[in-house]
Structure formats: structure tokens, C-alpha cells
Motif scaffolding. Structure first.
Motif, PDB file in Angstrom:
ATOM      1  N   PRO A 192      54.988  35.479 -37.030  1.00  0.00           N
ATOM      2  CA  PRO A 192      56.169  34.757 -36.783  1.00  0.00           C
ATOM      3  C   PRO A 192      57.013  35.853 -36.165  1.00  0.00           C
ATOM      4  O   PRO A 192      57.204  37.034 -36.771  1.00  0.00           O
ATOM      5  CB  PRO A 192      56.710  34.006 -38.140  1.00  0.00           C
ATOM      6  N   ALA A 193      57.675  35.581 -35.046  1.00  0.00           N
ATOM      7  CA  ALA A 193      58.701  36.415 -34.420  1.00  0.00           C
ATOM      8  C   ALA A 193      59.661  36.850 -35.546  1.00  0.00           C
ATOM      9  O   ALA A 193      60.332  36.106 -36.466  1.00  0.00           O
ATOM     10  CB  ALA A 193      59.285  35.426 -33.359  1.00  0.00           C
ATOM     11  N   GLY A 194      59.963  38.192 -35.325  1.00  0.00           N
ATOM     12  CA  GLY A 194      60.876  38.890 -36.434  1.00  0.00           C
ATOM     13  C   GLY A 194      60.447  39.099 -37.548  1.00  0.00           C
ATOM     14  O   GLY A 194      61.149  39.421 -38.500  1.00  0.00           O
ATOM     15  N   THR A 195      59.189  39.033 -37.924  1.00  0.00           N
ATOM     16  CA  THR A 195      58.357  39.334 -39.322  1.00  0.00           C
ATOM     17  C   THR A 195      58.635  40.822 -39.221  1.00  0.00           C
ATOM     18  O   THR A 195      58.548  41.706 -38.663  1.00  0.00           O
ATOM     19  CB  THR A 195      57.034  39.110 -39.331  1.00  0.00           C
ATOM     20  N   PRO A 196      59.506  41.195 -40.614  1.00  0.00           N
ATOM     21  CA  PRO A 196      59.720  42.796 -40.498  1.00  0.00           C
ATOM     22  C   PRO A 196      58.449  43.524 -40.898  1.00  0.00           C
ATOM     23  O   PRO A 196      57.619  43.024 -41.576  1.00  0.00           O
ATOM     24  CB  PRO A 196      60.591  42.765 -41.901  1.00  0.00           C
ATOM     25  N   GLY A 197      58.466  44.686 -40.348  1.00  0.00           N
ATOM     26  CA  GLY A 197      57.290  45.659 -40.442  1.00  0.00           C
ATOM     27  C   GLY A 197      56.389  45.583 -39.517  1.00  0.00           C
ATOM     28  O   GLY A 197      55.180  46.312 -39.587  1.00  0.00           O
ATOM     29  N   PHE A 198      56.570  44.671 -38.399  1.00  0.00           N
ATOM     30  CA  PHE A 198      55.580  44.390 -37.352  1.00  0.00           C
ATOM     31  C   PHE A 198      56.253  44.562 -35.994  1.00  0.00           C
ATOM     32  O   PHE A 198      57.433  44.356 -36.051  1.00  0.00           O
ATOM     33  CB  PHE A 198      54.893  43.099 -37.536  1.00  0.00           C
ATOM     34  N   ARG A 199      55.514  44.951 -35.008  1.00  0.00           N
ATOM     35  CA  ARG A 199      56.033  45.288 -33.814  1.00  0.00           C
ATOM     36  C   ARG A 199      55.943  44.292 -32.948  1.00  0.00           C
ATOM     37  O   ARG A 199      54.978  43.318 -33.044  1.00  0.00           O
ATOM     38  CB  ARG A 199      55.259  46.621 -33.077  1.00  0.00           C
ATOM     39  N   GLU A 200      56.805  44.138 -31.873  1.00  0.00           N
ATOM     40  CA  GLU A 200      56.790  43.167 -30.714  1.00  0.00           C
ATOM     41  C   GLU A 200      56.119  43.712 -29.591  1.00  0.00           C
ATOM     42  O   GLU A 200      56.376  44.767 -29.120  1.00  0.00           O
ATOM     43  CB  GLU A 200      58.328  42.779 -30.417  1.00  0.00           C
ATOM     44  N   MET A 201      55.057  42.912 -28.936  1.00  0.00           N
ATOM     45  CA  MET A 201      54.637  43.341 -27.857  1.00  0.00           C
ATOM     46  C   MET A 201      55.220  42.682 -26.600  1.00  0.00           C
ATOM     47  O   MET A 201      55.497  41.310 -26.655  1.00  0.00           O
ATOM     48  CB  MET A 201      52.896  42.866 -27.995  1.00  0.00           C
ATOM     49  N   PRO A 202      55.628  43.376 -25.730  1.00  0.00           N
ATOM     50  CA  PRO A 202      56.353  42.906 -24.618  1.00  0.00           C
ATOM     51  C   PRO A 202      55.911  41.821 -23.626  1.00  0.00           C
ATOM     52  O   PRO A 202      54.357  41.683 -23.718  1.00  0.00           O
ATOM     53  CB  PRO A 202      56.901  44.116 -23.635  1.00  0.00           C
ATOM     54  N   GLY A 203      56.678  40.906 -23.291  1.00  0.00           N
ATOM     55  CA  GLY A 203      55.743  39.988 -22.630  1.00  0.00           C
ATOM     56  C   GLY A 203      55.105  40.270 -21.086  1.00  0.00           C
ATOM     57  O   GLY A 203      55.461  41.574 -20.652  1.00  0.00           O
ATOM     58  N   ALA A 204      54.471  39.563 -20.397  1.00  0.00           N
ATOM     59  CA  ALA A 204      54.104  40.220 -19.111  1.00  0.00           C
ATOM     60  C   ALA A 204      53.595  39.099 -18.146  1.00  0.00           C
ATOM     61  O   ALA A 204      53.167  37.915 -18.490  1.00  0.00           O
ATOM     62  CB  ALA A 204      52.825  41.019 -19.262  1.00  0.00           C
ATOM     63  N   THR A 205      53.390  39.330 -16.911  1.00  0.00           N
ATOM     64  CA  THR A 205      52.950  38.507 -16.024  1.00  0.00           C
ATOM     65  C   THR A 205      51.491  38.884 -15.855  1.00  0.00           C
ATOM     66  O   THR A 205      51.016  40.162 -15.840  1.00  0.00           O
ATOM     67  CB  THR A 205      53.422  38.737 -14.437  1.00  0.00           C
ATOM     68  N   VAL A 206      50.544  37.846 -16.119  1.00  0.00           N
ATOM     69  CA  VAL A 206      49.188  38.323 -16.066  1.00  0.00           C
ATOM     70  C   VAL A 206      48.311  37.344 -15.297  1.00  0.00           C
ATOM     71  O   VAL A 206      48.628  36.325 -14.937  1.00  0.00           O
ATOM     72  CB  VAL A 206      48.709  37.984 -17.635  1.00  0.00           C
ATOM     73  N   ALA A 207      47.125  37.997 -14.723  1.00  0.00           N
ATOM     74  CA  ALA A 207      46.056  37.228 -14.025  1.00  0.00           C
ATOM     75  C   ALA A 207      45.247  36.870 -15.232  1.00  0.00           C
ATOM     76  O   ALA A 207      44.796  37.900 -15.871  1.00  0.00           O
ATOM     77  CB  ALA A 207      45.369  38.104 -12.945  1.00  0.00           C
ATOM     78  N   SER A 208      44.726  35.592 -15.407  1.00  0.00           N
ATOM     79  CA  SER A 208      43.795  35.183 -16.250  1.00  0.00           C
ATOM     80  C   SER A 208      42.917  34.455 -16.096  1.00  0.00           C
ATOM     81  O   SER A 208      42.650  33.640 -14.927  1.00  0.00           O
ATOM     82  CB  SER A 208      44.953  34.438 -17.321  1.00  0.00           C
ATOM     83  N   ILE A 209      41.631  34.439 -16.889  1.00  0.00           N
ATOM     84  CA  ILE A 209      40.555  33.590 -16.651  1.00  0.00           C
ATOM     85  C   ILE A 209      40.058  33.365 -17.773  1.00  0.00           C
ATOM     86  O   ILE A 209      39.993  34.256 -18.800  1.00  0.00           O
ATOM     87  CB  ILE A 209      39.352  34.426 -15.771  1.00  0.00           C
ATOM     88  N   VAL A 210      39.393  32.186 -18.259  1.00  0.00           N
ATOM     89  CA  VAL A 210      38.721  31.959 -19.566  1.00  0.00           C
ATOM     90  C   VAL A 210      37.255  31.765 -19.366  1.00  0.00           C
ATOM     91  O   VAL A 210      36.585  31.415 -18.307  1.00  0.00           O
ATOM     92  CB  VAL A 210      39.231  30.480 -19.961  1.00  0.00           C
ATOM     93  N   HIS A 211      36.740  32.860 -20.178  1.00  0.00           N
ATOM     94  CA  HIS A 211      34.977  33.043 -20.220  1.00  0.00           C
ATOM     95  C   HIS A 211      34.549  32.045 -21.159  1.00  0.00           C
ATOM     96  O   HIS A 211      35.049  31.931 -22.453  1.00  0.00           O
ATOM     97  CB  HIS A 211      34.880  34.347 -20.642  1.00  0.00           C
ATOM     98  N   ARG A 212      33.600  31.402 -21.093  1.00  0.00           N
ATOM     99  CA  ARG A 212      32.997  30.435 -21.992  1.00  0.00           C
ATOM    100  C   ARG A 212      31.439  30.992 -22.100  1.00  0.00           C
ATOM    101  O   ARG A 212      30.537  30.988 -21.221  1.00  0.00           O
ATOM    102  CB  ARG A 212      32.879  29.009 -21.638  1.00  0.00           C
TER     103      ARG A 212
END
Length: 268
Positions: A192-212
Motif C-alpha cells: 500500500p502507498a506510503g507504507t513506512p519502511g519501503f521505497r517508492e518506485m517512480p512512474g514511467a511511460t512504458v512500451a509493453s507486451i504480454v507474453h503467454r
């Protein structure tokens, strides 16, 4: 006895091992000739060595490594010999399973008319996410076991903090792994956002593909994404991620879904 000595050519025919192989096994400490002429280097063997030669031939026929043959033939404990052979049997079974997996992959490629991927590349914005993570140095050989252990460690840390997972686990490749090099990967589980003791990974624009399909057949997804990025004049903007969308404990390998994301420079 001199009369018992057999020249290497005759011993080769008797043992069904080539002269080249006999010289190699001598160099490896497996089957030394009984006599070597000091002037010519010509080799003679004893008839009694034919049994050892046959054992070597049979063990090499089942692809037992030379070093293990040396150890096995130097061991006179039947139980240990049996254990060594059983261990090799399991290696052969694992190799067969891998070859069968590759055959299934090839059959799927044939069914697709040679197309590596059936999914299309999409571009999207992913939001910042708070993660529990651990960074590991791995190789292609060790990554499977390391990832399994690493995710277990992260789950333990989340529980200790009184939090809970809040999204699909994912892996960030900070380095390129190949057969000759180790690299760093980061294992992440959203919390959950803001949970103490853990870091936040920044957002990003991504190229995405789903592998099955199985995780070890994911390489074409990377090929498609990097090709798309190049063809569309985009630029990578960070290490790629693999998001594991379903659980390998509840679905079969062919039903696994993995989203591969490449961060790219922002929308135009």
C-alpha cells in the motif's frame, strides 16, 4: 608379460574406441597404456584393460562426463556407484524435459506461421508504486532459485512490517544477463502507498507486451519490444521489468502471463 601386450591399433578394434579416443582417455587419466615405447611413443595395452575400455565406452555413450567416469571407475563401493549413476539419470531426464519444452515452443512457432509473438506492443503510463524489494546478483544458471528465495524473503519482510502485498510481483533487470556474465536484478512486490519502511518506485511511460507461456520462453517478447522502440524512434529510459500476472502454483506453464515493460522517454 610382453606376450600379453597388444598394439594400439589392435586394441582400438577390440575395444571399439578410436586411436584418438584412446590417446584422449590416456591424457585424462582414464586408460593409460601398459607400455609406451620411449623412442617412438608407440603404445601397447594389455588384454585385461579391455574391460575398463568397454566400461568407458558405455559410460560415454550415455553422456557421463569424463571427470565423473574417472571418479566412478576409481570407486569400488557399489552403493556410491549406484548413486552416481542415478544422479546422472536425473540430469538426463531434466535435459529431456528441456528438449521437449523446446519442441513444444517450436511447434507453437510453426502454428503461428513463424511469428514470434501474437501480442501487440502498447504504450501506457504506469503510476508510481511503493514496493518492498531486494536486489540480487545472479546468473542465468542461478536466477531461478535466487528469485524464488528472494520473493520469499520479501514476503517475510512485508509480514514483519504488518503490511500486505498490493499488486503483482515484478522483477527489474538492472543488467543484461547472458551466458558469460552475472548481473543485478531487483525483485519487487507492491505494498500500500506510503507504507513506512519501503521505497517508492517512480512512474514511467512504458512500451509493453504480454507474453503467454513459460518464463524461459520470454526472450522473443524482449526482441519485439526493443525492435518496436527502435523502429518508432523512441529511446529507452530505464531498465526493463517483468510483471508476473498470475501464479505458477495455480496455472500450468503454458498459461503463465508475464507483462514485459520497457520504460521509454515520455509521450510526444
Amino acid at each position: 608379460m610382453v606376450d600379453d601386450l597388444i598394439p594400439i591399433g589392435r586394441f582400438s578394434r577390440m575395444s571399439r574406441l578410436s586411436i584418438k579416443a584412446l590417446r584422449f582417455y590416456d591424457a585424462q587419466g582414464l586408460l593409460a597404456p601398459a607400455r609406451v615405447d620411449p623412442a617412438s611413443g608407440y603404445r601397447w595395452y594389455r588384454r585385461s584393460q579391455a574391460a575398463r575400455a568397454e566400461a568407458i565406452r558405455v559410460l560415454r555413450a550415455v553422456d557421463l562426463p569424463v571427470g565423473e567416469i574417472r571418479e566412478l571407475l576409481g570407486d569400488d563401493d557399489p552403493e556410491l556407484i549406484g548413486k552416481r549413476l542415478a544422479a546422472h539419470r536425473e540430469r538426463l531426464r531434466a535435459r529431456l524435459a528441456e528438449q521437449e519444452r523446446m519442441l513444444r515452443f517450436l511447434e507453437r512457432l510453426i502454428d503461428r506461421g513463424g511469428n514470434l509473438m501474437s501480442s501487440e506492443v502498447t504504450v501506457k503510463r504506469v503510476a508510481p508504486v511503493t514496493v518492498a524489494s531486494v536486489t540480487l546478483r545472479v546468473s542465468l544458471v542461478t536466477i531461478g532459485e535466487a528469485v524464488q528465495h528472494g520473493f520469499g524473503t520479501i514476503i517475510g519482510a512485508i509480514g514483519t512490517a504488518g503490511a500486505h502485498p498490493a499488486g503483482a510481483p515484478f522483477l527489474v533487470y538492472h543488467d543484461v544477463l547472458d551466458e558469460g556474465a552475472e548481473g543485478e536484478v531487483e525483485l519487487c512486490i507492491p505494498v500500500p502507498a506510503g507504507t513506512p519502511g519501503f521505497r517508492e518506485m517512480p512512474g514511467a511511460t512504458v512500451a509493453s507486451i504480454v507474453h503467454r507461456g513459460p518464463y524461459d520462453e520470454i526472450a522473443p517478447a524482449y526482441h519485439v519490444l526493443t525492435g518496436w522502440i527502435e523502429e518508432n524512434g523512441r529511446k529507452p529510459d530505464g531498465p526493463p521489468r517483468e510483471i508476473y500476472l498470475n501464479d505458477p502454483q495455480t496455472v500450468g506453464p503454458d498459461e503463465l502471463l508475464t507483462e514485459v515493460q520497457f520504460p521509454i522517454e515520455g509521450d510526444r
